[in-house]
Design an enzyme around this catalytic site. Structure first.
Site, short mmCIF file in Angstrom:
data_model
loop_
_atom_site.label_atom_id
_atom_site.label_comp_id
_atom_site.label_asym_id
_atom_site.label_seq_id
_atom_site.Cartn_x
_atom_site.Cartn_y
_atom_site.Cartn_z
N SER A 21 10.55 5.51 -2.63
CA SER A 21 11.48 4.49 -3.11
C SER A 21 10.74 3.49 -3.97
O SER A 21 9.51 3.36 -3.90
CB SER A 21 12.16 3.76 -1.94
OG SER A 21 11.22 3.00 -1.22
N ARG A 23 10.99 -0.71 -5.46
CA ARG A 23 11.58 -2.00 -5.15
C ARG A 23 11.08 -3.03 -6.14
O ARG A 23 9.97 -2.89 -6.67
CB ARG A 23 11.25 -2.43 -3.72
CG ARG A 23 9.79 -2.60 -3.44
CD ARG A 23 9.42 -2.39 -1.99
NE ARG A 23 9.68 -1.03 -1.55
CZ ARG A 23 8.87 0.00 -1.75
NH1 ARG A 23 7.75 -0.16 -2.41
NH2 ARG A 23 9.17 1.19 -1.31
N ASP A 252 -1.04 0.97 -5.86
CA ASP A 252 -0.40 0.18 -4.81
C ASP A 252 -1.34 -0.15 -3.66
O ASP A 252 -1.23 -1.21 -3.04
CB ASP A 252 0.89 0.84 -4.32
CG ASP A 252 0.74 2.30 -3.93
OD1 ASP A 252 -0.40 2.79 -3.83
OD2 ASP A 252 1.77 2.97 -3.74
N THR A 253 -2.29 0.74 -3.37
CA THR A 253 -3.24 0.43 -2.30
C THR A 253 -4.17 -0.71 -2.68
O THR A 253 -4.55 -1.53 -1.84
CB THR A 253 -4.05 1.67 -1.91
OG1 THR A 253 -3.16 2.75 -1.63
CG2 THR A 253 -4.91 1.42 -0.69
N THR A 274 3.82 6.58 3.10
CA THR A 274 3.79 8.04 2.97
C THR A 274 2.39 8.56 3.27
O THR A 274 2.22 9.61 3.89
CB THR A 274 4.25 8.45 1.57
OG1 THR A 274 5.59 7.97 1.35
CG2 THR A 274 4.22 9.95 1.41
N ASN A 311 -8.09 9.36 2.54
CA ASN A 311 -6.65 9.61 2.55
C ASN A 311 -6.28 10.46 3.75
O ASN A 311 -6.85 11.53 3.95
CB ASN A 311 -6.21 10.36 1.29
CG ASN A 311 -6.14 9.47 0.07
OD1 ASN A 311 -7.03 8.67 -0.17
ND2 ASN A 311 -5.08 9.60 -0.70
#
Length: 503
Positions: A21, A23, A252-253, A274, A311
């Site tokens: 998603s 946002r 994003d991390t 995720t 990961n």
């Protein structure tokens, strides 16, 4: 006597695109001074689905639908803030890219990192550039979907032949908003084409593999200006210009780690969603052979830091189980499942959450059951049993990653911070604390958006200082929740040994 009022906090818009998603969030920020703790508030303006599309046997991202979601979100952000944001920042997942032709037009939708086109490509690359040499040059964990493998798989295709520019996903969105192209450094470091010591391209690696670095736009770092919204973007969003776009930790991390509310350097973090990205924040990369064999990565972070991490498959395992049950006509409520799972015996069945066999979508409960059967463990049958298996397996993978990060970096850890969606998962937090034998500090859940906002706010002068000061503001505004371990790691030692012996 005249009382001086504090200035109003400034609004910033964070575009945060995840694998399932997207946002757009609005953060209001004011730094503290003279006994004032400052202000940090975050509100959701708009959330939209990110649904991959398979065409012609290839799995793609629907990037135009994502861009539409971004535009709608920025319109709603302006309405929510009551004014245009002071700036916009964009973060997203790593490794995937869009190709542009000589006119600047997109050549097809970006290929999804879970597409099968990179199967076996790492082995092909290793024949040209041995794994030890590639790691010594880039320090990146070998994952089958790294950009370097995607580009190798794309060699000889009409799309790559026609390409004149390559932009990673957040940079592609920024281009459409501003008309200016750049390659943000934290995300570029996930391509396996950056030298983490120089924080620049590894030209010898690119030359050995026949990759044209001229396709990439110039590098820029978190806090750098990235243009202003074009007239058409202003018209689509209803915002009043000028509205600058600021480069943030666009992986994003990288943004999420900015928002880890740690009080000192002795911490580990797990950015959950995720994926689970589990590791430590360091000042320099660890490029040893032991680190390569442990499959640790050295990705670049904000303020010259290195994200030394592994990961792990993450909540993808549970997301895919939920999707499978829903498609079978047996939809499950996640909250209820976690409550039921918490009542079941722990560690009855565990799987290796880092195993590539769980990478592809589809049939996740069946694959988990088969892994348990293959390793001589009881097979889960009910949704609650599968949920317990996933949570315990993730906690075990978190423990291994944290222990390995401590050993390989030579730095000790006093606490483990869980940020991202998993911070709301009390069972996962408790089990991770027990598995690691360390306190788990949970929150914030919207870490990527908060880190995005804080980097923008500092660039705009709304807050000042280094990461420690940004994190202090975060702790005050959004106090995290602490989960202490039970004190007995023995069951986890046995479970780890069971998995190791079955490997």
């Amino acid at each position: 006597m005249t009382l001086r009022s504090s200035p109003a906090p400034l609004p910033f818009a964070a575009v945060d695109l995840g694998a399932s998603s997207g946002r757009v969030m609005v953060g209001h920020v004011r730094g503290g001074s003279g006994g004032d703790d400052g202000v940090l508030r975050l509100a959701e303006a708009h959330r939209f689905a990110n649904r991959p599309v398979r065409t012609g046997g290839t799995l793609h991202w629907d990037v135009l639908a994502l861009y539409r979601g971004v535009l709608d979100g920025l319109r709603r952000a302006g309405e929510l803030a009551g004014r245009s944001p002071r700036s916009v920042g964009i973060d997203a997942w790593a490794v995937d890219y869009g190709l542009l032709d000589a006119t600047g037009s997109l050549i097809g939708n970006p290929v999804h990192y879970r597409d099968a086109r990179t199967e076996g490509v790492a082995e092909q690359v290793a024949e040209v550039l041995p794994r030890t040499e590639l790691y010594a040059a880039t320090g990146l964990q070998e994952l089958p979907f790294n950009t370097v493998y995607q580009l190798t798989a794309a060699q000889g295709t009409p799309a790559l032949a026609a390409a004149r520019q390559l932009l990673l996903v957040p940079d592609l969105i920024a281009l459409w908003l501003t008309g200016e192209a750049g390659t943000e450094l934290t995300n570029a470091s996930t391509t396996q084409l950056i030298d983490p010591r120089t924080r620049d391209w590894s030209r010898p690696v690119a030359e050995r593999l026949g990759i044209d670095l001229g396709l990439f736009a110039p590098l820029r770092g978190p806090g750098d200006p990235a243009g202003q919204l074009l007239a058409e973007a202003l018209a689509d969003t209803g915002l009043e210009g000028p509205v600058p776009v600021t480069a943030v930790g666009s992986h994003d991390t990288a943004s999420a780690v900015v928002a880890v509310p740690a009080e000192g350097p002795r911490f580990a973090y797990i950015a959950t969603g995720t994926w689970s990205l589990a590791g430590m924040e360091l000042d320099a990369p660890v490029l040893t052979e032991d680190s390569r064999r442990a499959n640790f990565t050295n990705e670049l972070g904000v303020d010259g830091t290195v994200r030394f991490l592994r990961n792990v498959m993450g909540l993808w395992l549970l997301q895919e189980c939920l999707r499978d049950w829903e498609e079978a006509g047996r939809p499950q409520d996640l909250g209820q499942l976690l409550d039921e799972a918490a009542k079941l015996p722990q560690l009855r069945h565990v799987v290796d959450a880092g195993d590539p066999e769980f990478l592809a979508p589809g049939r996740m409960p069946q694959r988990i059951a088969e892994a348990c059967r293959r390793t001589g463990q009881p097979v889960p049958h009910t949704p609650a049993e599968f949920t317990r298996c996933v949570v315990d397996s993730l906690a075990l993978a978190h423990r291994r990653a944290v222990d390995d990060a401590r050993r390989l970096s030579g730095r000790d850890v006093d606490a483990v911070h869980i940020v991202g969606g998993g911070a709301h998962n009390t069972l996962l937090c408790r089990m991770t604390a027990d598995a690691c034998g360390l306190p788990v500090v949970a929150g914030p859940a919207e870490a990527a958006a908060l880190g995005n906002v804080l980097v923008q706010a500092r660039a705009a002068g709304a807050v000042h200082g280094e990461l420690a000061q940004l994190r202090a503001l975060l702790r005050t505004a959004l106090p995290p929740v602490r989960h202490d371990p039970s004190g007995d790691r023995t069951p986890w030692d046995r479970a780890a040994a069971r998995l190791h012996s079955a490997a």
